[in-house]
Motif scaffolding. Structure first.
Motif, PDB file in Angstrom:
ATOM      1  N   ALA A  80     -38.462  21.471  40.337  1.00 56.26           N
ATOM      2  CA  ALA A  80     -39.397  21.348  41.463  1.00 56.26           C
ATOM      3  C   ALA A  80     -40.437  21.508  41.102  1.00 56.26           C
ATOM      4  O   ALA A  80     -41.699  20.698  41.241  1.00 56.26           O
ATOM      5  CB  ALA A  80     -39.018  21.192  42.477  1.00 56.26           C
ATOM      6  N   GLU A  81     -41.389  22.880  40.904  1.00 57.73           N
ATOM      7  CA  GLU A  81     -41.952  23.654  40.741  1.00 57.73           C
ATOM      8  C   GLU A  81     -43.175  23.173  39.101  1.00 57.73           C
ATOM      9  O   GLU A  81     -44.105  22.934  39.097  1.00 57.73           O
ATOM     10  CB  GLU A  81     -42.287  25.287  40.888  1.00 57.73           C
ATOM     11  N   LEU A  82     -41.651  23.104  38.673  1.00 59.04           N
ATOM     12  CA  LEU A  82     -42.265  22.394  36.464  1.00 59.04           C
ATOM     13  C   LEU A  82     -42.416  21.368  37.086  1.00 59.04           C
ATOM     14  O   LEU A  82     -43.951  20.578  36.310  1.00 59.04           O
ATOM     15  CB  LEU A  82     -41.199  23.114  36.130  1.00 59.04           C
ATOM     16  N   ILE A  83     -42.573  20.237  37.187  1.00 59.01           N
ATOM     17  CA  ILE A  83     -42.623  19.320  38.085  1.00 59.01           C
ATOM     18  C   ILE A  83     -43.810  18.837  38.395  1.00 59.01           C
ATOM     19  O   ILE A  83     -44.971  18.135  38.077  1.00 59.01           O
ATOM     20  CB  ILE A  83     -41.588  18.446  38.240  1.00 59.01           C
ATOM     21  N   ARG A  89     -51.871  14.938  23.219  1.00 53.31           N
ATOM     22  CA  ARG A  89     -51.374  14.387  23.856  1.00 53.31           C
ATOM     23  C   ARG A  89     -50.217  16.082  23.579  1.00 53.31           C
ATOM     24  O   ARG A  89     -49.774  16.846  24.108  1.00 53.31           O
ATOM     25  CB  ARG A  89     -50.467  13.546  22.680  1.00 53.31           C
ATOM     26  N   GLU A  90     -50.309  16.464  22.211  1.00 53.55           N
ATOM     27  CA  GLU A  90     -50.502  17.532  21.538  1.00 53.55           C
ATOM     28  C   GLU A  90     -50.845  18.753  22.076  1.00 53.55           C
ATOM     29  O   GLU A  90     -50.008  19.762  22.540  1.00 53.55           O
ATOM     30  CB  GLU A  90     -50.200  17.376  20.216  1.00 53.55           C
ATOM     31  N   ALA A  91     -51.509  19.025  22.950  1.00 52.95           N
ATOM     32  CA  ALA A  91     -52.214  19.988  23.585  1.00 52.95           C
ATOM     33  C   ALA A  91     -51.866  20.307  24.744  1.00 52.95           C
ATOM     34  O   ALA A  91     -51.151  21.190  25.384  1.00 52.95           O
ATOM     35  CB  ALA A  91     -54.067  19.866  23.695  1.00 52.95           C
ATOM     36  N   SER A  93     -45.784  23.420  28.041  1.00 47.15           N
ATOM     37  CA  SER A  93     -44.549  24.088  27.543  1.00 47.15           C
ATOM     38  C   SER A  93     -44.643  25.856  27.679  1.00 47.15           C
ATOM     39  O   SER A  93     -43.865  26.537  28.019  1.00 47.15           O
ATOM     40  CB  SER A  93     -44.192  23.834  25.512  1.00 47.15           C
ATOM     41  N   LYS A  94     -46.010  26.475  27.632  1.00 50.02           N
ATOM     42  CA  LYS A  94     -46.025  28.042  28.227  1.00 50.02           C
ATOM     43  C   LYS A  94     -46.274  27.566  29.491  1.00 50.02           C
ATOM     44  O   LYS A  94     -45.545  28.621  30.103  1.00 50.02           O
ATOM     45  CB  LYS A  94     -47.719  27.380  27.462  1.00 50.02           C
ATOM     46  N   TYR A 133     -42.931  27.968  30.282  1.00 47.89           N
ATOM     47  CA  TYR A 133     -42.147  29.053  30.077  1.00 47.89           C
ATOM     48  C   TYR A 133     -42.172  30.534  30.903  1.00 47.89           C
ATOM     49  O   TYR A 133     -41.519  31.225  31.547  1.00 47.89           O
ATOM     50  CB  TYR A 133     -42.261  29.986  28.134  1.00 47.89           C
ATOM     51  N   GLN A 134     -43.877  30.476  31.188  1.00 45.66           N
ATOM     52  CA  GLN A 134     -44.395  31.141  31.860  1.00 45.66           C
ATOM     53  C   GLN A 134     -43.403  31.355  34.275  1.00 45.66           C
ATOM     54  O   GLN A 134     -42.979  32.191  34.499  1.00 45.66           O
ATOM     55  CB  GLN A 134     -45.529  31.154  32.277  1.00 45.66           C
ATOM     56  N   ILE A 135     -43.096  30.293  34.220  1.00 44.86           N
ATOM     57  CA  ILE A 135     -42.811  29.914  35.403  1.00 44.86           C
ATOM     58  C   ILE A 135     -41.292  30.333  35.730  1.00 44.86           C
ATOM     59  O   ILE A 135     -40.746  30.888  36.177  1.00 44.86           O
ATOM     60  CB  ILE A 135     -43.002  28.428  35.845  1.00 44.86           C
TER      61      ILE A 135
END
Ligand SMILES: NC(=O)N[C@H](N)C(=O)O
Ligand SMILES: [Mn+2]
Ligand SMILES: [Mn+2]
Length: 403
Positions: free
Chosen positions: A212-215, A282-284, A290-291, A294-296
């Motif tokens: 939920a947090e990631l989204i 878009r790549e940025a 992604s970074k 992984y952190q969350i």
């Protein structure tokens, strides 16, 4: 397969020679006056999404067949200056196998033969689905689907806009300038499964709340990219400006295991669909997202896997085809309404299309058709009869005058 049977009859009624290829694409070809000249490919996709409307993809196929049927009836078909081949592509949406453009990608030759081994959620592969439908595909016959670029003059696709612009400007038809690039990810978050009643909140490693947090973070990043990405980091001002107007993200699917109301889930999987006009931007965004994922996950002591399921770069349509589509659209509208006071609009496409795959084979052009409220991928999707008529007349005018 039922769609193939119906459309194949329409193609044959229009005087086309038909065949089904090893990826389930249906082809209908008129050789015209010069059978060996570079062919115009024209069409769209037969498949659609779950709970969809009836115009996405099919309108492009019907417009092409109808225009050729008119030429068949009035004797112009065999006078075509080049062969014209309608292709009804088998899988554009990529909903079942999460790899989109399976039909057009095979014709464009952009996929390896291992694509046949891609499987759906029930571990059924593309190859077995084709064989179940008596299409005996092999790796060799799959690779032979690629067209020789020298045999193709261009690809044109008529498609509903699936957006609100044409309705806003009050025009039934528009020419597509370009198509946004897209990335599809599958994110799997794993935590520790447990009893909903006994594990204290402070001791949970709950993948559902992490997801939920990631989204929410992804939504915030896509709503305000300038807050997350900056020049000294990896985005120029022009890229940030382009992202601010075109970046979109969607989580369309989410599933959990074991999916029981009194169990803290062990695993949550969700899909990510990210699009933007600017490929670098878009790549940025993907890199930054992604970074943060992984952190969350680290902070919440859950693990995660990010799978890249699909990437397609943005495509700019060929000016030669676009200008011919523009004059075809204006002549269609003049034929319907007498003179038209405005120029046929041009616009970008946020939706993906088979033209993205076909752009690896040949120059591409697209004509958009107004749809009510810009609604699509919904049973509310609708195109008024007159706009369907305009699309058919524009297709006919394009075929009659193609250079
Ligand atoms: N591959 C795709 O982009 N498929 C759809 N047309 C879409 O826009 O999602
Ligand atoms: Mn669609
Ligand atoms: Mn479509």
């Amino acid at each position: 397969m039922r769609a193939i049977d119906v459309i194949r009859k329409w193609m044959e009624d229009a005087g086309l020679r038909t065949w089904v290829d090893h990826m389930g694409n249906l082809h209908g070809r008129a050789d015209g006056a010069n059978a060996n000249a570079e062919a115009l490919l024209i069409g769209s996709h037969m498949d659609t999404v779950v709970d969809a409307g009836i115009f996405d993809g099919s309108l492009g196929i019907v417009s092409a067949i109808s225009a050729l049927k008119v030429m068949f009836i009035n004797g112009k078909l065999q006078k075509l200056r080049r062969p014209v081949e309608v292709i009804a592509f088998s899988d554009e949406e990529g909903v079942r196998f999460q790899t989109t453009f399976l039909g057009s990608g095979a014709v464009a030759g952009i996929f390896p033969a291992t694509t046949l081994g891609v499987s759906d959620k029930r571990d059924v592969t593309v190859e077995s689905v084709l064989k179940e439908n008596s299409i005996e595909v092999t790796e060799e016959s799959f690779l032979q689907l690629k067209y020789d670029p020298k045999s193709v003059w261009g690809y044109v696709e008529v498609h509903i806009e699936q957006g609100p612009v044409l309705e806003q400007v009050g025009f039934p038809l528009g020419v597509v300038k370009g198509i946004a690039g897209q990335t599809r990810l599958k994110v799997t978050v794993r935590g520790s499964q447990g009893h909903a009643g006994t594990v204290p909140m402070s001791m949970r490693q709950d993948p559902m709340v992490a997801a939920a947090e990631l989204i929410l973070v992804m939504e915030s990043l896509c709503k305000n990219p300038e807050k997350y990405l900056s020049y000294d980091y990896q985005c120029s001002d022009s890229t940030l400006k382009s992202l601010s107007s075109s970046l979109v993200c969607t989580v369309g699917e989410i599933s959990t295991w074991p999916s029981a109301s009194n169990v803290i889930p062990g695993q949550v999987t969700y899909t990510v669909d990210i699009r933007a006009i600017d490929d670098l931007g878009r790549e940025a965004v993907i890199y930054d997202l992604s970074k943060r994922i992984y952190q969350i996950c680290d902070k919440r002591s859950v693990s995660c896997i990010i799978e890249h399921k699909h990437d397609a770069g943005a495509v700019i349509c060929a000016s030669k085809l676009s200008s011919q589509l523009k004059s075809a659209a204006s002549s269609a509208l003049k034929r319907m309404e007498g003179d038209i006071e405005f120029e046929v609009p041009t616009l970008m496409s946020g939706a993906g299309h088979d033209a993205m795959a076909m752009s690896h084979l040949t120059k591409v052009g697209m004509l958009f058709v107004r749809c009510r409220g810009g609604i699509s991928h919904s049973p509310q999707e609708h195109v008024v009869d007159n706009d369907v008529w305009a699309a058919g007349l524009a297709t006919l005018s394009f075929l009659e005058n193609m250079q």
